[in-house]
Design a protein around this motif. Structure first.
Motif, mmCIF file in Angstrom:
data_model
loop_
_atom_site.group_PDB
_atom_site.id
_atom_site.type_symbol
_atom_site.label_atom_id
_atom_site.label_comp_id
_atom_site.label_asym_id
_atom_site.label_seq_id
_atom_site.Cartn_x
_atom_site.Cartn_y
_atom_site.Cartn_z
ATOM 1 N N ARG A 210 0.836 -1.208 0.000
ATOM 2 C CA ARG A 210 0.000 0.000 0.000
ATOM 3 C C ARG A 210 0.868 1.253 0.000
ATOM 4 N N SER A 211 1.898 1.261 0.828
ATOM 5 C CA SER A 211 2.818 2.410 0.863
ATOM 6 C C SER A 211 3.518 2.584 -0.483
ATOM 7 N N ALA A 212 3.921 1.464 -1.074
ATOM 8 C CA ALA A 212 4.583 1.528 -2.384
ATOM 9 C C ALA A 212 3.648 2.133 -3.428
ATOM 10 N N LEU A 213 2.360 1.774 -3.358
ATOM 11 C CA LEU A 213 1.377 2.324 -4.300
ATOM 12 C C LEU A 213 1.215 3.827 -4.110
ATOM 13 N N LEU A 214 1.069 4.264 -2.859
ATOM 14 C CA LEU A 214 0.900 5.692 -2.587
ATOM 15 C C LEU A 214 2.130 6.483 -3.035
ATOM 16 N N LEU A 215 3.299 5.938 -2.769
ATOM 17 C CA LEU A 215 4.532 6.610 -3.171
ATOM 18 C C LEU A 215 4.680 6.645 -4.685
ATOM 19 N N ALA A 216 4.218 5.589 -5.353
ATOM 20 C CA ALA A 216 4.291 5.554 -6.814
ATOM 21 C C ALA A 216 3.406 6.636 -7.423
ATOM 22 N N ILE A 217 2.225 6.812 -6.842
ATOM 23 C CA ILE A 217 1.307 7.837 -7.345
ATOM 24 C C ILE A 217 1.887 9.227 -7.102
ATOM 25 N N GLU A 218 2.401 9.445 -5.878
ATOM 26 C CA GLU A 218 3.021 10.734 -5.560
ATOM 27 C C GLU A 218 4.235 10.985 -6.459
ATOM 28 N N GLY A 219 5.047 9.939 -6.622
ATOM 29 C CA GLY A 219 6.271 10.087 -7.396
ATOM 30 C C GLY A 219 6.015 10.344 -8.857
ATOM 31 N N LYS A 220 4.949 9.754 -9.393
ATOM 32 C CA LYS A 220 4.625 9.953 -10.803
ATOM 33 C C LYS A 220 4.326 11.421 -11.075
ATOM 34 N N GLN A 221 3.706 12.056 -10.107
ATOM 35 C CA GLN A 221 3.370 13.471 -10.245
ATOM 36 C C GLN A 221 4.614 14.340 -10.136
ATOM 37 N N ALA A 222 5.579 13.897 -9.325
ATOM 38 C CA ALA A 222 6.763 14.732 -9.086
ATOM 39 C C ALA A 222 7.942 14.416 -9.995
ATOM 40 N N SER A 223 7.969 13.192 -10.574
ATOM 41 C CA SER A 223 9.153 12.766 -11.335
ATOM 42 C C SER A 223 9.433 13.639 -12.550
#
Length: 309
Positions: A210-223
């Motif tokens: 779940r944490s990996a999913l949330l971080l992936a979503i956040e990271g996609k926006q920031a990458s």
């Protein structure tokens, strides 16, 4: 051959890996296959792919815990047997050739070298035909190995096979969600997360996914803003918001050590910034990466040194 109604295989009581020959073929393969599926590895000393395939077969058969047997046949030392089997329609013109026997007959066959994930899939299919399955622990090990090798498709299939046997297996749910994430399919990962049984929703494996999913979503926006964030920090090293977003973007590109370093830097510059957001994000990283991940352990040591200095 239709195997419906045939008795299910039972674990072997004798050796699971043996060297066979023409004299013992009927006993070691044909008769033995009435109790347990038997793989026959036709090999030769001059065959390069055999030197890789045979150890792989041995590894997978050993992992099956006595549910399948491996008989190794040197084709050069058993030419009469090879000629006899060829007359029965078994293609042995080239090696390696692996034939699977069940209930006294050929159930399946493959030729040439295969990677371990494909060999495991072959054996799993044979065991299902014979009414058995691979041990869950070995399926999990195989899935994780495939995942580490970047074979996401095979890993996902193995996790799904585990869930068919154990619908509440948290390691399988967490692993399958991470497979979707690795494939860049965040929406499907999110939908899968919603299907996790309530009983295991807080298990560490599921929480990590779940944490990996949330971080992936956040990271996609920031990458996509890496250069902009780096420029902001070059202009103002105390722009903690930029450094926080940079850490998230770095994590999304799997630059874990750099991501952790960015958050630790915020904590060094301003302890407790934004209600301790940097530390909390770093803990989320740890959960997503796994507690035994080298990046987690290295960053945790630095965090401890910082907190207790």
């Amino acid at each position: 051959m239709d195997l419906i109604g045939q008795p299910a295989a039972t674990p072997a009581t004798g050796p699971t890996i043996i060297d066979g020959n023409q004299a013992t073929f009927m006993q070691d393969v044909i008769e033995a296959s009435r109790q347990i599926p038997v793989l026959v590895d036709f090999w030769a000393t001059w065959c390069g792919p055999c030197k890789t395939l045979t150890p792989t077969l041995e590894k997978v058969v050993t992992a099956a815990g006595g549910r399948v047997r491996l008989v190794k046949i040197d084709v050069d030392a058993n030419r009469a047997l090879v000629a006899q089997l060829s007359q029965l329609g078994l293609p042995l013109q080239s090696v390696p050739t692996v034939a699977a026997f069940w209930q006294g007959q050929i159930a399946d066959i493959f030729q040439g070298g295969l990677p371990e994930s494909e060999v495991r899939r072959f054996v799993e299919a044979l065991l299902k035909m014979a009414g058995g399955t691979m041990p869950a622990a070995d399926l999990l090990a195989a899935a994780r190995a495939a995942q580490e090798e970047g074979d996401i498709e095979s890993a996902a299939e193995l996790y799904q096979a585990m869930l068919q046997e154990e619908p509440e297996k948290p390691e399988a749910w967490g692993g399958l969600i991470r497979c979707f994430l690795a494939a860049g399919r965040e929406e499907e990962a999110e939908a899968l997360l919603a299907e996790v049984p309530a009983k295991i929703v807080d298990h560490a494996e599921v929480a990590g996914a779940r944490s990996a999913l949330l971080l992936a979503i956040e990271g996609k926006q920031a990458s996509g803003q890496l250069r902009e964030l780096e420029a902001r920090l070059a202009a103002d090293a105390d722009d903690h918001e930029a450094r926080y977003e940079l850490a998230t973007a770095l994590n999304a590109t799997d630059r874990r050590a750099e991501a952790a370093a960015a958050l630790l830097d915020i904590m060094k510059r301003q302890r407790g910034w934004n209600e301790d957001a940097a530390r909390l994000q770093l803990l989320k990283f740890f959960e997503a990466w796994g507690l035994d991940d080298p990046a987690t352990m290295a960053a945790r040591r630095k965090l401890s040194a910082l907190l207790f200095s």
